[in-house]
Scaffold this active site. Structure first.
Site, mmCIF file in Angstrom:
data_model
loop_
_atom_site.group_PDB
_atom_site.id
_atom_site.type_symbol
_atom_site.label_atom_id
_atom_site.label_comp_id
_atom_site.label_asym_id
_atom_site.label_seq_id
_atom_site.Cartn_x
_atom_site.Cartn_y
_atom_site.Cartn_z
ATOM 1 N N ASP A 1 0.854 -1.186 0.000
ATOM 2 C CA ASP A 1 0.000 0.000 0.000
ATOM 3 C C ASP A 1 0.891 1.237 0.000
ATOM 4 O O ASP A 1 2.004 1.205 0.542
ATOM 5 C CB ASP A 1 -0.906 0.015 1.236
ATOM 6 C CG ASP A 1 -1.995 -1.053 1.179
ATOM 7 O OD1 ASP A 1 -2.447 -1.377 0.062
ATOM 8 O OD2 ASP A 1 -2.393 -1.540 2.244
ATOM 9 N N ASP B 1 -6.856 -1.567 -4.716
ATOM 10 C CA ASP B 1 -7.971 -1.278 -3.803
ATOM 11 C C ASP B 1 -8.974 -0.327 -4.451
ATOM 12 O O ASP B 1 -10.183 -0.475 -4.270
ATOM 13 C CB ASP B 1 -7.458 -0.654 -2.497
ATOM 14 C CG ASP B 1 -6.555 -1.580 -1.715
ATOM 15 O OD1 ASP B 1 -6.700 -2.808 -1.835
ATOM 16 O OD2 ASP B 1 -5.710 -1.053 -0.967
#
Length: 165
Positions: free
Chosen positions: A118, A136
């Site tokens: 991330d 995502d």
């Protein structure tokens, strides 16, 4: 299998493959080049490298194996849905493409890297939203499009029923 159905499936797999490859490239660039956080917009948007060993919002943290198995089950479920559903709307096809591409990106990370990479961090008036990635974003957009498609289909079905009465 009719030609329209085969072409639609081909585009679903093509779009999801492009998303998957783009996600892999961006994550590799982040891994190779982001040694410290970079403030892109002061007090709002930062690039920040995090390896998430959990699910969304770090749910089930340190359960990469379980989350990988769940991801694989979803992967096979989506593929079965694509191959069995001959009447997908364009909105649904795009949503499913986004879901599949994002799922592949995060599943690859879990299996190969031991956690999801991330890197997008946002601060909203002092609240730091959980760090996330491109995969995502596509998963979220895909879910939204599938929901919109379902709601739209229900609304159209209700209108048809009212018109018949």
């Amino acid at each position: 299998m009719n030609l329209v159905f085969a072409m639609k499936n081909k585009y679903i797999y093509l779009i999801s493959s492009v998303i998957f490859i783009l996600d892999l490239i961006i994550k590799q660039l982040i891994i190779n080049n982001l040694k410290t956080s970079i403030s892109v917009i002061d007090n709002f948007f930062t690039l920040y490298l995090v390896k998430n060993t959990g699910g969304a919002f770090s749910i089930l943290n340190n359960n990469v194996g379980l989350l990988s198995i769940i991801g694989i089950i979803f992967l096979f479920g989506i593929i079965k849905y694509i191959n069995n559903n001959k009447n997908m709307t364009n909105i649904e096809s795009i949503g499913i493409s986004f879901l599949l591409g994002g799922l592949l990106g995060n599943l690859f990370d879990r299996i190969v890297r031991g956690g999801v990479i991330d890197y997008l961090s946002f601060n909203f008036f002092g609240y730091y939203f959980p760090v996330f990635n491109l995969a995502d974003i596509f998963i979220t957009l895909g879910v939204m499009l599938v929901i919109i498609n379902e709601v739209r289909g229900d609304l159209l079905a209700n209108r048809k029923r009212k018109c018949k009465n």
